[in-house]
Design a protein around this motif. Structure first.
Motif, PDB file in Angstrom:
ATOM      1  N   SER A 149       0.802  -1.232   0.000  1.00 11.87           N
ATOM      2  CA  SER A 149       0.000   0.000   0.000  1.00 11.87           C
ATOM      3  C   SER A 149       0.832   1.278   0.000  1.00 11.87           C
ATOM      4  CB  SER A 149      -0.923  -0.004   1.225  1.00 11.87           C
ATOM      5  OG  SER A 149      -0.163  -0.138   2.419  1.00 11.87           O
ATOM      6  N   GLU A 150       2.141   1.181  -0.175  1.00 10.10           N
ATOM      7  CA  GLU A 150       2.994   2.351   0.000  1.00 10.10           C
ATOM      8  C   GLU A 150       3.175   3.178  -1.280  1.00 10.10           C
ATOM      9  OE1 GLU A 150       6.585   0.847   1.601  1.00 10.10           O
ATOM     10  OE2 GLU A 150       5.665   0.146   3.454  1.00 10.10           O
ATOM     11  N   ASN A 151       3.324   2.510  -2.415  1.00 11.33           N
ATOM     12  CA  ASN A 151       3.632   3.216  -3.661  1.00 11.33           C
ATOM     13  C   ASN A 151       2.340   3.656  -4.343  1.00 11.33           C
ATOM     14  OD1 ASN A 151       4.725   4.175  -6.049  1.00 11.33           O
ATOM     15  ND2 ASN A 151       6.279   2.570  -6.116  1.00 11.33           N
ATOM     16  N   GLU A 152       1.797   4.786  -3.910  1.00 14.73           N
ATOM     17  CA  GLU A 152       0.487   5.228  -4.392  1.00 14.73           C
ATOM     18  C   GLU A 152       0.514   5.595  -5.877  1.00 14.73           C
ATOM     19  OE1 GLU A 152      -1.600   8.027  -2.032  1.00 14.73           O
ATOM     20  OE2 GLU A 152      -0.985   7.152  -0.134  1.00 14.73           O
ATOM     21  N   GLU A 153       1.634   6.127  -6.356  1.00 17.13           N
ATOM     22  CA  GLU A 153       1.712   6.521  -7.759  1.00 17.13           C
ATOM     23  C   GLU A 153       1.573   5.314  -8.674  1.00 17.13           C
ATOM     24  OE1 GLU A 153       4.816   8.759 -10.818  1.00 17.13           O
ATOM     25  OE2 GLU A 153       5.119   8.902  -8.642  1.00 17.13           O
ATOM     26  N   ILE A 156       0.211   2.456  -7.830  1.00 15.40           N
ATOM     27  CA  ILE A 156      -1.139   1.931  -7.618  1.00 15.40           C
ATOM     28  C   ILE A 156      -2.134   2.627  -8.533  1.00 15.40           C
ATOM     29  CG2 ILE A 156      -3.052   1.826  -5.957  1.00 15.40           C
ATOM     30  CD1 ILE A 156      -0.945   1.358  -3.775  1.00 15.40           C
ATOM     31  N   GLU A 157      -2.063   3.954  -8.592  1.00 15.60           N
ATOM     32  CA  GLU A 157      -2.957   4.713  -9.466  1.00 15.60           C
ATOM     33  C   GLU A 157      -2.723   4.360 -10.929  1.00 15.60           C
ATOM     34  OE1 GLU A 157      -5.465   6.478  -8.873  1.00 15.60           O
ATOM     35  OE2 GLU A 157      -5.333   6.872  -6.720  1.00 15.60           O
ATOM     36  N   SER A 172     -10.933   5.332  -8.837  1.00 18.76           N
ATOM     37  CA  SER A 172     -10.509   5.233  -7.439  1.00 18.76           C
ATOM     38  C   SER A 172     -10.876   6.451  -6.603  1.00 18.76           C
ATOM     39  CB  SER A 172      -8.988   5.020  -7.365  1.00 18.76           C
ATOM     40  OG  SER A 172      -8.307   6.120  -7.954  1.00 18.76           O
ATOM     41  N   GLY A 229     -10.135   4.495  -0.872  1.00 20.82           N
ATOM     42  CA  GLY A 229      -9.014   4.938  -1.690  1.00 20.82           C
ATOM     43  C   GLY A 229      -8.189   3.789  -2.224  1.00 20.82           C
ATOM     44  N   ALA A 230      -7.399   4.099  -3.262  1.00 19.12           N
ATOM     45  CA  ALA A 230      -6.627   3.079  -3.974  1.00 19.12           C
ATOM     46  C   ALA A 230      -5.622   2.368  -3.090  1.00 19.12           C
ATOM     47  CB  ALA A 230      -5.917   3.731  -5.167  1.00 19.12           C
ATOM     48  N   ALA A 231      -4.980   3.113  -2.186  1.00 21.09           N
ATOM     49  CA  ALA A 231      -3.932   2.517  -1.357  1.00 21.09           C
ATOM     50  C   ALA A 231      -4.470   1.428  -0.443  1.00 21.09           C
ATOM     51  CB  ALA A 231      -3.254   3.604  -0.520  1.00 21.09           C
TER      52      ALA A 231
END
Length: 527
Positions: free
Chosen positions: A156-160, A162-163, A173, A268-270
């Motif tokens: 769940s850390e790398n949100e960029e 993930i998006e 999302s 949310g996506a994360a």
């Protein structure tokens, strides 16, 4: 086929309607107009399959009408009707894509032949369009599945990233709530064949169809991953209830038993990978709940009991003994653990069983349950409570636990699992050799006899990075080498390093290297 007639002579329109009604029952006249301007409005409103139109009409002629209808994006077939043998009209008609003409006065046979030719062309185009749509959907489904696999395993850390993956999967999302679950099935190869799994996927769509988004795919040979999404908060109790109903329906229709782990609802996506990690962890507690259970992550607090746990250092030593295939040390540690429990006053039979379950969970947490099921003893004894419920004394439980430890070591020896192996080093070596293939955590867990949940945690603990980030770095480094040393096209390199989507590959390359692939190649020094 729905048809519209456009002609400024009312008698011709009425005559065509009678002939079509009498001799061409496959066509239905759904509207008429007497000038091009009205014809445009009618076609845009009804969107018929076929339009028979005169060429010369007041206000707007037939060719101008066709042009304006096409500009408006309406797809229909036109038949030009004219009593004028004018080459210029025919030429303009061909430029507009008109293939069919009927001369006035209209003969019944010519009208019928022309309409049947148009209907045949429409049917052929529909077949081709369906084939293209099916192919497009198949490609999208494959890209979505690959993106979701990476998303569930990335953390769940790398949100960029993930998006980015959600964009590839075409999953909105912003302001969205997500819930994940992992379904595990029991049965032979025949009961779990693709045709049956496809039916189960349709059952999932039906039961969970009340949510805005339902995304499901085969996560491993015996597991299906499911993500549900909604623009408002998802009622957790209702989600769990729906999964219970799904389990009952699957068994009723296909006599297929399954256990389900359900993660919490996240906004949310994360939160997607977190919810899935919880679902995977919840599924591992089938050791306590038994097969054919629905296990919600919040229930785990109630499953771990209130009694004082076995000291962590003892569990660590037991794990080391199992890794070293040291049966003598393993049995000795079991006896030490039981002596510790025996020293506690007032310990109940239920507490004894619970402590043994915790020990077993620790003993097998590095092994995949799919592999445990291959062994008759471990499958029957570790994956159910039936045997353990017979024991009411420390002595009987101790001997049974000692036998389980022996069987675990035999299992490891039979599968040639070496002593003290560095599992992460082996995983990294395997990934470095097979980076061009669609490698998932589920694939690695089955290959290296380690649960996906434990592998995900252990990989990050040992390397400081997620498995997905590690794989991405290897792929991009290899792409960089190919750009430098070969003349291969970017899309060819994309496929060679394991990506199915060229745009995603380009964005990942730019993220790590600071250039898009083509720009990176352009800035290389000339040789």
């Amino acid at each position: 086929m729905r048809l519209i007639l456009v002609d400024d002579e009312k008698g011709i329109v009425d005559g065509l309607k009678k002939m079509i009604s009498r001799y061409i029952p496959e066509c239905e006249v759904v509207g008429t107009a007497h000038n091009g301007a009205d014809g445009i409005k009618l076609v845009q409103k009804i969107k018929p399959d076929i339009v028979i139109t005169d060429i010369r009409m007041p206000q707007t002629d037939g060719l101008d009408m066709i042009h304006m209808v096409q500009e408006a994006g309406v797809h229909t077939k036109f038949i030009l009707l004219s009593g004028y043998a004018d080459f210029e009209y025919a030429r303009r008609g061909m430029q507009l894509g008109v293939q069919f003409y009927i001369n006035k006065p209209v003969e019944e046979e010519e009208l019928r032949d022309c309409l049947y030719s148009v209907m045949k062309a429409i049917q052929e185009e529909r077949v081709k369009r369906r084939e293209v749509d099916d192919l497009r959907q198949e490609v999208h489904s494959l890209m979505q599945e690959n993106a979701l696999r990476d998303l569930l395993d990335i953390g769940s850390e790398n949100e960029e990233v993930i998006e980015e993956l959600l964009q590839i999967a075409r999953i909105p999302s912003a302001g969205t709530w997500f819930g994940c679950m992992l379904l595990e099935f029991y049965g032979s190869a025949d009961t779990l064949k693709d045709s049956v799994i496809q039916q189960v996927l349709l059952q999932i769509d039906q039961i969970l169809g009340k949510y805005r988004g339902v995304y499901r795919f085969r996560y491993s040979s015996t597991q299906i991953a499911v993500i549900v999404s909604q623009s408002r908060s998802i009622g957790y109790a209702d989600l769990v209830s729906s999964v219970h109903r799904l389990k009952e329906q699957v068994y009723q229709h296909y006599e297929l038993s399954m256990t389900v782990g359900i993660g919490t609802v996240q906004k949310g996506a994360a939160g997607i990978s977190l919810s899935f990690e919880q679902a995977r962890h919840a599924l591992s507690y089938k050791v306590i709940k038994g097969a054919n259970a629905v296990i919600a992550f919040p229930e785990l607090d109630h499953l771990t009991g209130r009694s004082e746990p076995v000291p962590e250092e003892m569990i660590t030593k037991l794990e080391a003994a199992l890794e070293n295939l040291d049966e003598k040390e393993g049995i000795s540690l079991i006896r030490d653990i039981f002596r510790t429990m025996e020293a506690r006053a007032g310990i109940s039979p239920a507490d004894l069983q619970l402590q043994c379950l915790n020990i077993l969970l620790s003993s097998v947490r590095k092994m995949s349950f799919q592999q445990l099921q291959q062994n008759d003893f471990l499958g029957r004894h570790i994956l159910s409570l039936e045997e353990m419920s017979r024991f009411r004394t420390l002595e009987s439980l101790k001997e049974w636990m000692a036998e389980v430890i022996r069987k675990i070591i035999v299992f490891k020896q039979e599968h040639n699992i070496p002593k003290k192996k560095d599992i992460i080093a082996e995983v990294k070596e395997y990934v470095a050799e097979h980076y061009s293939e669609p490698i998932t955590l589920a694939d690695l867990s089955a290959r290296f006899f380690i649960s996906p949940y434990y592998l995900s945690q252990y990989f990050k603990q040992k390397t400081g990075d997620t498995y997905v980030n590690f794989l991405t770095q290897i792929r991009i480094n290899k792409a960089k080498e190919l750009l430098e040393r070969t003349d291969l096209k970017v899309y060819e390199i994309c496929q060679m390093v394991g990506y199915s989507d060229t745009q995603h590959f380009a964005r990942m390359f730019e993220k790590l290297m600071g250039y898009k692939p083509r720009d990176y190649r352009k800035q290389l020094p000339k040789t």
